[in-house]
Design a protein around this motif. Sequence first.
Motif, PDB file in Angstrom:
ATOM      1  N   VAL A 157       0.849  -1.191   0.000  1.00 38.85           N
ATOM      2  CA  VAL A 157       0.000   0.000   0.000  1.00 38.85           C
ATOM      3  C   VAL A 157       0.884   1.240   0.000  1.00 38.85           C
ATOM      4  O   VAL A 157       1.992   1.227   0.537  1.00 38.85           O
ATOM      5  N   VAL A 158       0.365   2.313  -0.625  1.00 35.36           N
ATOM      6  CA  VAL A 158       1.080   3.584  -0.686  1.00 35.36           C
ATOM      7  C   VAL A 158       0.145   4.690  -0.218  1.00 35.36           C
ATOM      8  O   VAL A 158      -0.957   4.847  -0.758  1.00 35.36           O
ATOM      9  N   VAL A 181       4.752   5.185   3.184  1.00 33.49           N
ATOM     10  CA  VAL A 181       4.065   6.415   3.579  1.00 33.49           C
ATOM     11  C   VAL A 181       4.871   7.603   3.051  1.00 33.49           C
ATOM     12  O   VAL A 181       6.059   7.758   3.378  1.00 33.49           O
ATOM     13  N   LEU A 182       4.240   8.446   2.242  1.00 32.85           N
ATOM     14  CA  LEU A 182       4.868   9.620   1.647  1.00 32.85           C
ATOM     15  C   LEU A 182       4.261  10.850   2.308  1.00 32.85           C
ATOM     16  O   LEU A 182       3.067  11.134   2.131  1.00 32.85           O
ATOM     17  N   HIS A 183       5.076  11.573   3.066  1.00 30.17           N
ATOM     18  CA  HIS A 183       4.549  12.536   4.044  1.00 30.17           C
ATOM     19  C   HIS A 183       5.199  13.909   3.911  1.00 30.17           C
ATOM     20  O   HIS A 183       6.420  14.016   3.733  1.00 30.17           O
ATOM     21  N   MET A 248       6.860   6.079  -5.500  1.00 26.56           N
ATOM     22  CA  MET A 248       5.779   5.104  -5.642  1.00 26.56           C
ATOM     23  C   MET A 248       6.050   4.146  -6.800  1.00 26.56           C
ATOM     24  O   MET A 248       5.847   2.933  -6.671  1.00 26.56           O
ATOM     25  N   LEU A 249       6.531   4.658  -7.927  1.00 29.06           N
ATOM     26  CA  LEU A 249       6.835   3.805  -9.074  1.00 29.06           C
ATOM     27  C   LEU A 249       7.931   2.795  -8.740  1.00 29.06           C
ATOM     28  O   LEU A 249       7.858   1.626  -9.143  1.00 29.06           O
ATOM     29  N   LEU A 252       6.370   0.085  -6.682  1.00 29.48           N
ATOM     30  CA  LEU A 252       5.597  -0.840  -7.508  1.00 29.48           C
ATOM     31  C   LEU A 252       6.508  -1.875  -8.178  1.00 29.48           C
ATOM     32  O   LEU A 252       6.187  -3.059  -8.246  1.00 29.48           O
ATOM     33  N   LYS A 253       7.655  -1.405  -8.669  1.00 27.04           N
ATOM     34  CA  LYS A 253       8.588  -2.316  -9.323  1.00 27.04           C
ATOM     35  C   LYS A 253       9.106  -3.375  -8.346  1.00 27.04           C
ATOM     36  O   LYS A 253       9.346  -4.514  -8.719  1.00 27.04           O
ATOM     37  N   GLU A 254       9.276  -2.977  -7.105  1.00 28.95           N
ATOM     38  CA  GLU A 254       9.843  -3.887  -6.118  1.00 28.95           C
ATOM     39  C   GLU A 254       8.832  -4.920  -5.621  1.00 28.95           C
ATOM     40  O   GLU A 254       9.191  -6.065  -5.406  1.00 28.95           O
TER      41      GLU A 254
END
Length: 256
Positions: A157-158, A181-183, A248-249, A252-254
Motif C-alpha cells: 500500500v502507498v 508512507v509519503l509525508h 511510488m513507481l 511498484l517495481k519492487e
Amino acid sequence: MKNKFILILLFAMFIPKISIAQLKPVDYLDGTQKLSGFVSKPTKYIKNKPGILILPAWMGIDDHAKESAAELSKLGYYTYVADIYGVGNRPTNFSEAGQKAGYFKKNSKEYQKRIQLALDQLIAQGANPEEIVVMGYCFGGTGAIEAARSNMKVKGVVSFHGGLARDETQSIDSIFPRILVLHGADDPYESETEIKAFQNEMRTAKADWEMVYYANAVHSFTDKGAGTDNTKGAAYNEKAEKRSWKAMLQFLKEVL
C-alpha cells in the motif's frame, strides 16, 4: 509552420482530458447502496497483469485520482478508482467532506469493506489477484493504510499525505502487505504524537514499512488545486509531487 505549432500546443493542452476519457465507469453495490468507480486497462488488454486500486481524497472521485489511474494504466497496470461514499452521498463542500470522511475513519470496518468491494471490481476487470497494490491520497491515504491493517490480499500500500491515526477500538495485529508512507515534513494535520504512535504500531505489527518526508511540504502536496500557500496547511508542492510519484513507481517495481 505557425498552424502546426498551434495544433501541437492544443494537443498538449488536451492530453490530461484524453487520458481521463480512457476511464470507464463501473457500477457495483454495497447492499442497497449504489457505488460507481472507474476502471482503466492497459493498452494491451492482457488479463492477469498487476492492478492498482486508487482511493481518492476526501471530496471523493476527482480528476487527480482519475489522472493517476490513466497514467498508471499507460505503464501497463490495471487501475480502478474506488467510490467510497456512494452515488448520492458525495460531498459538495469541505464541511460535508470532513463529516463523511470522519465517519469512515471512526468506523474503520465500514471503510475497509468499501475498499474491499472496490478491490473486487479491480480483479473482476482483469487484474491479477495476486499482484495488487492499493494507493490513496489524503483520506484515501488513510484508506490505503487501513487496507494493510486489515491484511487485505494485496502486495503493498502507498499513502500520499494520508492520516495515520488508528481506530483505537481495533487491536494491533501482524501486518503483511508492505507499506510506503509519503509525508509532508511540515504537514500540520499530523502531530508528532500521531506519527510516533503510527511508527510504534508498525513496529508492534512487525510490518515492512518505510516513511519518506518531503521538505517544505504540507498536507495535499500532490494536489495542484490546493494552491501554493503553505500557511493554509494544505498546498501543492511540485518537487514533493514528482519525488513522491517516483518513489511510488519504484515501490511498484519492487513489490509487483
